[in-house]
Design a protein around this motif. Structure first.
Motif, PDB file in Angstrom:
ATOM      1  N   GLU A  21       0.889  -1.178  -0.154  1.00  0.00           N
ATOM      2  CA  GLU A  21       0.090  -0.051  -0.079  1.00  0.00           C
ATOM      3  C   GLU A  21       0.797   1.358   0.016  1.00  0.00           C
ATOM      4  O   GLU A  21       1.757   1.436   0.809  1.00  0.00           O
ATOM      5  N   GLY A  22       0.581   1.961  -1.182  1.00  0.00           N
ATOM      6  CA  GLY A  22       1.197   3.246  -1.142  1.00  0.00           C
ATOM      7  C   GLY A  22       2.966   3.222  -1.289  1.00  0.00           C
ATOM      8  O   GLY A  22       3.562   4.430  -1.220  1.00  0.00           O
ATOM      9  N   ARG A  23       3.195   2.165  -1.811  1.00  0.00           N
ATOM     10  CA  ARG A  23       4.785   2.055  -1.990  1.00  0.00           C
ATOM     11  C   ARG A  23       5.388   2.264  -3.397  1.00  0.00           C
ATOM     12  O   ARG A  23       4.592   1.687  -4.175  1.00  0.00           O
ATOM     13  N   SER A  24       6.481   2.226  -3.616  1.00  0.00           N
ATOM     14  CA  SER A  24       7.136   2.271  -4.968  1.00  0.00           C
ATOM     15  C   SER A  24       7.796   0.838  -4.847  1.00  0.00           C
ATOM     16  O   SER A  24       8.780   0.590  -4.046  1.00  0.00           O
ATOM     17  N   VAL A  25       7.554   0.223  -5.970  1.00  0.00           N
ATOM     18  CA  VAL A  25       7.778  -1.277  -5.943  1.00  0.00           C
ATOM     19  C   VAL A  25       8.693  -1.735  -7.008  1.00  0.00           C
ATOM     20  O   VAL A  25       8.301  -1.221  -8.202  1.00  0.00           O
ATOM     21  N   LEU A  26       9.852  -2.293  -6.885  1.00  0.00           N
ATOM     22  CA  LEU A  26      10.658  -2.734  -7.959  1.00  0.00           C
ATOM     23  C   LEU A  26      10.374  -4.297  -8.210  1.00  0.00           C
ATOM     24  O   LEU A  26      10.521  -5.003  -7.391  1.00  0.00           O
ATOM     25  N   GLU A  27       9.773  -4.592  -9.388  1.00  0.00           N
ATOM     26  CA  GLU A  27       9.701  -6.024  -9.459  1.00  0.00           C
ATOM     27  C   GLU A  27      10.740  -6.534 -10.533  1.00  0.00           C
ATOM     28  O   GLU A  27      10.664  -6.236 -11.559  1.00  0.00           O
ATOM     29  N   MET A  28      11.509  -7.416 -10.169  1.00  0.00           N
ATOM     30  CA  MET A  28      12.502  -8.027 -10.852  1.00  0.00           C
ATOM     31  C   MET A  28      11.986  -9.270 -11.285  1.00  0.00           C
ATOM     32  O   MET A  28      11.391 -10.314 -10.598  1.00  0.00           O
ATOM     33  N   GLY A  29      12.024  -9.767 -12.739  1.00  0.00           N
ATOM     34  CA  GLY A  29      11.689 -11.101 -13.322  1.00  0.00           C
ATOM     35  C   GLY A  29      10.299 -11.073 -13.300  1.00  0.00           C
ATOM     36  O   GLY A  29       9.806 -12.046 -13.025  1.00  0.00           O
ATOM     37  N   CYS A  30       9.503  -9.886 -13.968  1.00  0.00           N
ATOM     38  CA  CYS A  30       7.774  -9.930 -13.774  1.00  0.00           C
ATOM     39  C   CYS A  30       7.258 -10.710 -14.982  1.00  0.00           C
ATOM     40  O   CYS A  30       6.383 -11.016 -14.719  1.00  0.00           O
ATOM     41  N   GLY A  31       8.287 -11.198 -15.850  1.00  0.00           N
ATOM     42  CA  GLY A  31       7.582 -11.957 -16.835  1.00  0.00           C
ATOM     43  C   GLY A  31       6.353 -11.267 -17.677  1.00  0.00           C
ATOM     44  O   GLY A  31       6.548 -10.283 -18.002  1.00  0.00           O
ATOM     45  N   ASP A  32       5.340 -11.921 -17.798  1.00  0.00           N
ATOM     46  CA  ASP A  32       4.423 -11.323 -18.482  1.00  0.00           C
ATOM     47  C   ASP A  32       3.129 -10.383 -17.354  1.00  0.00           C
ATOM     48  O   ASP A  32       2.182 -10.238 -17.879  1.00  0.00           O
ATOM     49  N   GLY A  33       3.801 -10.282 -16.275  1.00  0.00           N
ATOM     50  CA  GLY A  33       3.025  -9.613 -15.386  1.00  0.00           C
ATOM     51  C   GLY A  33       1.912 -10.046 -14.469  1.00  0.00           C
ATOM     52  O   GLY A  33       1.296  -9.207 -13.905  1.00  0.00           O
ATOM     53  N   ARG A  34       2.089 -11.333 -14.269  1.00  0.00           N
ATOM     54  CA  ARG A  34       0.976 -12.033 -13.617  1.00  0.00           C
ATOM     55  C   ARG A  34       0.961 -11.660 -11.998  1.00  0.00           C
ATOM     56  O   ARG A  34      -0.272 -11.529 -11.851  1.00  0.00           O
ATOM     57  N   LEU A  35       1.979 -11.071 -11.552  1.00  0.00           N
ATOM     58  CA  LEU A  35       1.807 -10.717 -10.328  1.00  0.00           C
ATOM     59  C   LEU A  35       1.784  -9.147 -10.110  1.00  0.00           C
ATOM     60  O   LEU A  35       1.432  -8.667  -9.233  1.00  0.00           O
ATOM     61  N   THR A  36       2.424  -8.658 -11.389  1.00  0.00           N
ATOM     62  CA  THR A  36       2.502  -7.040 -11.362  1.00  0.00           C
ATOM     63  C   THR A  36       1.210  -6.345 -11.289  1.00  0.00           C
ATOM     64  O   THR A  36       1.034  -5.367 -10.361  1.00  0.00           O
ATOM     65  N   LEU A  37       0.336  -6.867 -11.964  1.00  0.00           N
ATOM     66  CA  LEU A  37      -1.182  -6.146 -11.832  1.00  0.00           C
ATOM     67  C   LEU A  37      -1.742  -6.295 -10.213  1.00  0.00           C
ATOM     68  O   LEU A  37      -2.384  -5.213  -9.858  1.00  0.00           O
ATOM     69  N   GLY A  38      -1.556  -7.229  -9.480  1.00  0.00           N
ATOM     70  CA  GLY A  38      -2.179  -7.558  -8.234  1.00  0.00           C
ATOM     71  C   GLY A  38      -1.342  -6.523  -7.387  1.00  0.00           C
ATOM     72  O   GLY A  38      -1.968  -5.955  -6.526  1.00  0.00           O
ATOM     73  N   ILE A  39       0.025  -6.395  -7.509  1.00  0.00           N
ATOM     74  CA  ILE A  39       0.709  -5.641  -6.438  1.00  0.00           C
ATOM     75  C   ILE A  39       0.375  -4.276  -6.972  1.00  0.00           C
ATOM     76  O   ILE A  39       0.353  -3.362  -5.969  1.00  0.00           O
ATOM     77  N   ALA A  40       0.095  -3.794  -8.103  1.00  0.00           N
ATOM     78  CA  ALA A  40       0.017  -2.239  -8.715  1.00  0.00           C
ATOM     79  C   ALA A  40      -1.383  -1.953  -8.085  1.00  0.00           C
ATOM     80  O   ALA A  40      -1.516  -0.580  -7.954  1.00  0.00           O
ATOM     81  N   ARG A  41      -2.241  -2.870  -7.880  1.00  0.00           N
ATOM     82  CA  ARG A  41      -3.575  -2.413  -7.425  1.00  0.00           C
ATOM     83  C   ARG A  41      -3.448  -1.702  -5.758  1.00  0.00           C
ATOM     84  O   ARG A  41      -4.413  -0.921  -5.387  1.00  0.00           O
ATOM     85  N   ASP A  42      -2.423  -2.077  -5.099  1.00  0.00           N
ATOM     86  CA  ASP A  42      -2.154  -1.640  -3.836  1.00  0.00           C
ATOM     87  C   ASP A  42      -0.878  -0.425  -3.827  1.00  0.00           C
ATOM     88  O   ASP A  42      -0.942   0.548  -3.086  1.00  0.00           O
ATOM     89  N   ALA A  43       0.006  -0.669  -4.739  1.00  0.00           N
ATOM     90  CA  ALA A  43       0.957   0.178  -4.686  1.00  0.00           C
ATOM     91  C   ALA A  43       1.111   1.452  -5.306  1.00  0.00           C
ATOM     92  O   ALA A  43       0.069   1.743  -6.009  1.00  0.00           O
ATOM     93  N   MET A  44       1.888   2.303  -4.801  1.00  0.00           N
ATOM     94  CA  MET A  44       1.782   3.471  -5.542  1.00  0.00           C
ATOM     95  C   MET A  44       2.191   3.641  -7.011  1.00  0.00           C
ATOM     96  O   MET A  44       1.889   4.212  -7.877  1.00  0.00           O
ATOM     97  N   HIS A  45       3.282   2.926  -7.299  1.00  0.00           N
ATOM     98  CA  HIS A  45       3.931   2.623  -8.492  1.00  0.00           C
ATOM     99  C   HIS A  45       4.806   1.474  -8.494  1.00  0.00           C
ATOM    100  O   HIS A  45       5.393   0.934  -7.427  1.00  0.00           O
TER     101      HIS A  45
END
Length: 97
Positions: A21-45
């Protein structure tokens, strides 16, 4: 293409380990973004990268309009990506075989 983790257990496990929540997140090895979208729903970026250009292209194509301002995808490896010091609050390393 089959959906990996349709129950959402992987994202739920990440949420038990870290607060996005409200965090800037760096995702290493995101592939096709399967986790990215769920993280982004909470994160600032989320700045998500992977060396697989085809996977990044799929991730960009699947990015919902409502998350477009929160997610940046790029083709890069962890050895070559340029990161500004203190530009993120949390790092997620996701990798699958």
């Amino acid at each position: 293409m089959p959906v990996l983790d349709p129950e959402g257990a992987h994202l739920a496990a990440l949420r038990r380990l870290a607060e996005f929540e409200g965090r800037s997140v760096l995702e290493m090895g995101c592939g096709d973004g399967r986790l990215t979208l769920g993280i982004a729903r909470d994160a600032m970026h989320v700045r998500a990268f992977d060396p697989d250009a085809d996977a990044i292209a799929r991730a960009k194509a699947a990015l919902p309009v409502d998350l477009a301002e929160r997610v940046t995808y790029e083709v890069a490896s962890a050895k070559e990506i340029e990161l500004e010091a203190h530009s993120f609050d949390l790092v997620v390393f996701s990798w699958s075989f």
